[in-house]
Design a protein around this motif. Structure first.
Motif, short mmCIF file in Angstrom:
data_model
loop_
_atom_site.label_atom_id
_atom_site.label_comp_id
_atom_site.label_asym_id
_atom_site.label_seq_id
_atom_site.Cartn_x
_atom_site.Cartn_y
_atom_site.Cartn_z
N VAL A 103 0.84 -1.19 0.00
CA VAL A 103 0.00 0.00 0.00
C VAL A 103 0.88 1.24 0.00
N ASP A 104 0.79 2.03 -1.08
CA ASP A 104 1.53 3.28 -1.15
C ASP A 104 0.66 4.38 -0.53
N ASN A 105 0.84 4.60 0.78
CA ASN A 105 0.03 5.64 1.45
C ASN A 105 0.90 6.81 1.91
N HIS A 106 2.11 6.90 1.37
CA HIS A 106 3.07 7.91 1.84
C HIS A 106 2.83 9.23 1.11
N PHE A 107 1.70 9.89 1.46
CA PHE A 107 1.30 11.08 0.69
C PHE A 107 2.21 12.29 0.92
N GLN A 108 3.05 12.21 1.96
CA GLN A 108 3.98 13.34 2.20
C GLN A 108 5.00 13.46 1.06
N ALA A 109 5.27 12.34 0.38
CA ALA A 109 6.26 12.35 -0.70
C ALA A 109 5.56 12.65 -2.02
N GLU A 110 5.36 13.94 -2.30
CA GLU A 110 4.55 14.34 -3.46
C GLU A 110 5.13 13.81 -4.78
N PHE A 134 4.13 9.66 -4.56
CA PHE A 134 2.89 9.09 -4.04
C PHE A 134 1.91 8.75 -5.17
N THR A 135 1.44 7.49 -5.18
CA THR A 135 0.52 7.03 -6.23
C THR A 135 -0.86 6.64 -5.72
N ALA A 136 -1.03 6.44 -4.41
CA ALA A 136 -2.30 5.97 -3.81
C ALA A 136 -2.72 4.61 -4.38
N LEU A 137 -1.75 3.82 -4.81
CA LEU A 137 -2.06 2.46 -5.30
C LEU A 137 -1.90 1.45 -4.16
N GLY A 138 -2.71 0.42 -4.21
CA GLY A 138 -2.59 -0.66 -3.25
C GLY A 138 -2.82 -1.99 -3.95
N SER A 139 -1.99 -2.98 -3.67
CA SER A 139 -2.15 -4.30 -4.28
C SER A 139 -2.11 -5.37 -3.19
#
Length: 394
Positions: A86-93, A96-101
């Motif tokens: 889960v790519d939830n690391h929104f601080q890294a603009e 960050f992709t908001a993808l989850g597998s």
């Protein structure tokens, strides 16, 4: 000796689940579990886009709970190996992709390995492997956000792709989660055929396919599934829908910019047949998108055609997967925000198509359909592909 492994691939844009936290999620999960129980796959790949929804900074905590609730559910207990990314690391603009597998391996499936992109080697999968955060140091997944310089005219958004690589028995496969760019304005989408947005998506998908086929790793058969945001060819479709109508283009007073397109029926008291604004697409006879699963409109679904040299797709026999009403009481109704389209897709390389087992008899062994067709699943209906993977045991 040939072996057959039942595989279920699911793609779901889950933004609605977090924008309306708690309202849709329970029924949404029940529909997913129903699909899994119905087909009893040995290997499941769930690809999610827009994890956390539009307000991801506030809702990312709910997203983690969503993943854990699937992983720990009673319905999934037969799957003894699980891999979660889960790519939830929104601080890294910039990444960050908001993808989850999520990948689930049934206890009956013995011979499965996952690739380590760092060691360039396949390793046996065991236990539950959860990776939530930036994913930067995780060697069993490749993740990339589309470069900013691709589209200088548009807002840089959380779009990109994520790849994992597997061997099931002796067959290697890449599974790629992808989220391409949407249409920002219905009016601009109507300007040309293909639209400027379609051209952007084409560039992005070609980039993904080139990246997963380049020489860094041995290329393998692949499945790319996610929210491609493919849209119907708006210019051709509007011309078709308004054949018997008077078309008015309304411009803003201050500039020459088009503000709305209105198509009125020539007779019938000049009833408004179609009304288009930047974020409005209101067509009087919405049933055309649902009857016969929207088959009459498939001829306007042209974007995948540019990739027939490298990918194929099962025949579509379900209505457009987006944009459904997010109201519980209107599970089959479309919102009047965008022209309905088959955004959510499962594509595969020609090499991957060869490993799908097809029976000679009439029994349908390959199923391509939506999850929860009659239940509110948010603005996107998840799309799934079920098939038997044919492999040779040495």
């Amino acid at each position: 000796m040939e072996t057959y492994t039942d595989v279920l691939l699911v793609t779901a844009n889950v933004g609605s689940l977090f924008d309306n936290v708690g309202e849709i999620q329970n029924e949404w999960l029940q529909e997913l579990y129903k699909t899994i129980q119905n087909y009893k796959p040995q290997f499941i790949a769930l690809h999610f886009q827009e994890v956390g929804g539009k307000d991801y900074m506030a809702n990312m905590g709910y997203a983690e709970n969503f993943f854990w609730s699937i992983e720990s559910s009673e319905e999934m207990k037969g799957y003894d190996r699980v891999c979660i990314y889960v790519d939830n690391h929104f601080q890294a603009e910039d990444s960050f992709t908001a993808l989850g597998s999520m990948y689930f391996i049934h206890k009956s499936l013995e011979n499965i390995h996952q690739y380590d992109f760092n060691d360039k080697d396949f390793k046996a999968v065991s236990g539950h492997n959860k990776h939530v955060g930036s994913l930067d140091g995780v060697t069993t997944v490749e993740k990339e956000k589309f470069p900013k310089n691709f589209w200088p005219d548009f807002k840089w958004s959380r779009k990109g792709f994520m790849r994992t690589r597997w061997i099931i028995h002796n067959q290697g496969l890449d599974l790629v989660n992808v989220h391409l760019f949407h249409d920002a304005s219905n009016l601009i989408a109507c300007n040309s055929s293909p639209s400027i947005y379609s051209a952007n998506r084409k560039n992005a998908l070609r980039y993904v396919i080139n990246r997963i086929s380049d020489s860094r790793f041995t290329p393998l058969p692949f499945f790319v599934f996610g929210d491609f945001n493919f849209r119907l060819d708006a210019l051709s479709l509007v011309q078709h829908l308004s054949i018997s109508a008077d078309v008015q283009t309304v411009k803003k007073d201050s500039s020459n910019e088009v503000e709305k397109i209105i198509c009125e029926e020539k007779d019938n008291d000049h009833q408004v047949l179609l009304h288009i604004e930047e974020k409005l697409f209101a067509y009087l006879h919405q049933a055309v998108f649902r009857e016969d699963n929207g088959r009459a409109l498939l001829k306007y679904d042209k974007e995948v055609g540019a990739f027939h040299d490298v990918v194929g797709e099962e025949e579509i026999s379900f209505p457009p997967s987006y944009p459904y009403s997010e109201e519980n009481t209107k599970p089959t109704q479309y919102m009047n925000t965008r022209c309905p389209a088959w955004c959510d897709r499962i594509l595969m390389s020609h090499a991957a198509q060869e490993f799908i087992h097809r029976r000679d008899d009439d029994e349908k062994t390959v199923i391509y359909n939506t999850v929860g067709p009659n239940i509110c699943m948010g603005d996107h209906k998840p799309v799934f592909l079920f098939f038997s993977l044919k492999t040779n045991e040495h």
